[in-house]
Write a protein that holds these residues in place. Sequence first.
Motif, PDB file in Angstrom:
ATOM      1  N   ALA A   1      75.918  14.643 105.953  1.00 37.68           N
ATOM      2  CA  ALA A   1      75.493  13.877 107.126  1.00 37.68           C
ATOM      3  C   ALA A   1      74.455  12.833 106.752  1.00 37.68           C
ATOM      4  CB  ALA A   1      74.939  14.820 108.191  1.00 37.68           C
ATOM      5  N   PHE A   2      73.567  13.196 105.825  1.00 39.90           N
ATOM      6  CA  PHE A   2      72.542  12.245 105.396  1.00 39.90           C
ATOM      7  C   PHE A   2      73.158  11.078 104.635  1.00 39.90           C
ATOM      8  CE2 PHE A   2      69.761  10.802 101.928  1.00 39.90           C
ATOM      9  CZ  PHE A   2      68.725  10.266 102.668  1.00 39.90           C
ATOM     10  N   ASP A   3      74.024  11.375 103.673  1.00 42.12           N
ATOM     11  CA  ASP A   3      74.642  10.308 102.878  1.00 42.12           C
ATOM     12  C   ASP A   3      75.475   9.370 103.743  1.00 42.12           C
ATOM     13  OD1 ASP A   3      73.495  11.294 100.591  1.00 42.12           O
ATOM     14  OD2 ASP A   3      75.254  12.449  99.960  1.00 42.12           O
ATOM     15  N   ALA A   4      76.100   9.938 104.772  1.00 43.15           N
ATOM     16  CA  ALA A   4      76.941   9.120 105.645  1.00 43.15           C
ATOM     17  C   ALA A   4      76.133   8.389 106.713  1.00 43.15           C
ATOM     18  CB  ALA A   4      77.994   9.999 106.308  1.00 43.15           C
ATOM     19  N   GLY A   5      74.841   8.684 106.807  1.00 43.10           N
ATOM     20  CA  GLY A   5      74.014   8.047 107.831  1.00 43.10           C
ATOM     21  C   GLY A   5      74.442   8.433 109.235  1.00 43.10           C
ATOM     22  N   MET A   6      74.883   9.680 109.394  1.00 43.28           N
ATOM     23  CA  MET A   6      75.366  10.141 110.703  1.00 43.28           C
ATOM     24  C   MET A   6      74.203  10.223 111.694  1.00 43.28           C
ATOM     25  SD  MET A   6      78.087  13.115 109.572  1.00 43.28           S
ATOM     26  CE  MET A   6      78.440  13.497 111.286  1.00 43.28           C
ATOM     27  N   GLN A   7      74.517   9.976 112.933  1.00 43.79           N
ATOM     28  CA  GLN A   7      73.508   9.994 113.995  1.00 43.79           C
ATOM     29  C   GLN A   7      73.409  11.412 114.572  1.00 43.79           C
ATOM     30  OE1 GLN A   7      75.216   6.856 116.278  1.00 43.79           O
ATOM     31  NE2 GLN A   7      74.101   5.238 115.190  1.00 43.79           N
ATOM     32  N   VAL A   8      72.724  12.243 113.801  1.00 43.88           N
ATOM     33  CA  VAL A   8      72.496  13.639 114.176  1.00 43.88           C
ATOM     34  C   VAL A   8      70.995  13.885 114.191  1.00 43.88           C
ATOM     35  CG1 VAL A   8      74.694  14.531 113.347  1.00 43.88           C
ATOM     36  CG2 VAL A   8      72.778  14.313 111.750  1.00 43.88           C
ATOM     37  N   ALA A   9      70.568  14.934 114.867  1.00 39.46           N
ATOM     38  CA  ALA A   9      69.131  15.153 115.032  1.00 39.46           C
ATOM     39  C   ALA A   9      68.806  16.634 115.160  1.00 39.46           C
ATOM     40  CB  ALA A   9      68.621  14.410 116.265  1.00 39.46           C
ATOM     41  N   VAL A  10      67.626  16.978 114.667  1.00 41.68           N
ATOM     42  CA  VAL A  10      67.005  18.277 114.929  1.00 41.68           C
ATOM     43  C   VAL A  10      65.832  18.009 115.861  1.00 41.68           C
ATOM     44  CG1 VAL A  10      65.716  20.197 113.930  1.00 41.68           C
ATOM     45  CG2 VAL A  10      67.688  19.257 112.717  1.00 41.68           C
ATOM     46  N   ILE A  11      65.719  18.775 116.946  1.00 38.41           N
ATOM     47  CA  ILE A  11      64.658  18.543 117.926  1.00 38.41           C
ATOM     48  C   ILE A  11      63.839  19.811 118.121  1.00 38.41           C
ATOM     49  CG2 ILE A  11      66.028  16.782 119.098  1.00 38.41           C
ATOM     50  CD1 ILE A  11      66.670  18.752 121.285  1.00 38.41           C
ATOM     51  N   THR A  12      62.625  19.632 118.609  1.00 34.78           N
ATOM     52  CA  THR A  12      61.754  20.787 118.833  1.00 34.78           C
ATOM     53  C   THR A  12      62.062  21.439 120.185  1.00 34.78           C
ATOM     54  OG1 THR A  12      60.011  19.452 119.854  1.00 34.78           O
ATOM     55  CG2 THR A  12      59.925  19.730 117.463  1.00 34.78           C
ATOM     56  N   GLU A  13      61.517  22.629 120.348  1.00 41.04           N
ATOM     57  CA  GLU A  13      61.758  23.422 121.563  1.00 41.04           C
ATOM     58  C   GLU A  13      61.288  22.693 122.813  1.00 41.04           C
ATOM     59  OE1 GLU A  13      60.662  27.929 123.186  1.00 41.04           O
ATOM     60  OE2 GLU A  13      59.830  27.179 121.301  1.00 41.04           O
TER      61      GLU A  13
END
Length: 425
Positions: free
Chosen positions: A145-157
């Motif tokens: 996902a990082f190499d592809a520059g995908m628009q993904v996210a980890v978010i806080t609670e």
Amino acid sequence: MKINIKEIYYNLRKQPVVSVVSIIGTALAIFLVMVTVVLSEVKTADIAPEVNRSRSLDYNKMWTQKITDEYSNREGCMSYQSYRAIFSSMTVPEAMTAYVIQGVESVASEHGGHNVGISLRQVDDMYWKIFEFDFITGHPFDKAAFDAGMQVAVITENTARAIFGDINVVGREFSLDHTPYRVTGVIKDVSPLTFRTYGNVFVPFTATDLGKSNWGKGIMGPLVVTVLAKSKDDFNKIRAEYSSNIARYNKELEPTGWKLKIEDDIHKNGYEEGNMGNDDNSARYRRWVVYAILLLVPAINISSMTESRLRRRASEIGVRRAFGCTRMEIMFMVLAENLVITLFAGTIGWMLSVVFALISQDFLFDITTSGTVDAVPVDVSSLMHWSTFFYALLFCFILNLLSSGIPAYRASRLNIVNAISGLRK
């Protein structure tokens, strides 16, 4: 000789003013030292999610200059190109991560929902290997996902609740500065004190314009690096390999007319000052000087009060000597009695420091956050581990020696006859 606690209590009650002042003075001294220790521990201790501070090195900035002009210096962070050229081939470290140095104030919202101000952290896939976050649901984004520059996210609670009203949001989409992102994981909120890991939303920096930006012939950019060593003993090896890679990278940069200076800032994690040529222990030495001053000043005053208390007990000491008590035993008696008082006052001081840190953390730790998502309070309990308690005991012991050592020696040298007669000589 066993110290009689009742006798110590009686002696304290016999001279209440001197006793109270001694206890208060000792407690305040330990309180000030422990507050200083806590402030230092926040920056240097292995606390979640920065659990590997003790074996990490930071690369916070680089210096570039024209090959033909040694005075044309530029200072800043690195580009992704420089990161790959310098660090990707390193073999000594266990792992390394590149990330944008500061969080960016952004706006997030569920499609059609209200806007939420957040702090955006832009990182790579190895970020999750070096820093240990507590995932409630889901998982971090991976290398693909990082190499592809995908628009993904980890978010806080708290961010998940602010945007979606729920924390079970893995797979759902939200708008981040008008760009759609998909949630891969939800983590527990992070304290602003761990500034390498604080943020509300974490995305691949390859998916943003800022993360891909560079300037200064492509050498400089927005990235900093944290390198994780297999052992603390590898620090010098990592520095040597880093310097070797800089020299090799400079050959590649020759057509641009610029080069990197070898004395770049790569130093021990934990906010300690220093660079490739300086001793990382300099900040630690300064802290110990501060501790010494904080202990020495009250020790002088307490020593005077201890001397006064012992003069009132001159006849008692003379009687003990007359019945066979040695000078060494007299010294140990005074030191032991004073140690009991010091430990009691030190416990009070240690408890005061914990309470003070809990109720005054906003200004004590200078917490600044961006966005509208509530920041979690500082987990002061994570700083109150065995090393902190050991520091408290150590400072109590040192303060005891400083404040009662000379009075105890003088008391042991009292002439028996004069002491019994009250001449105190």
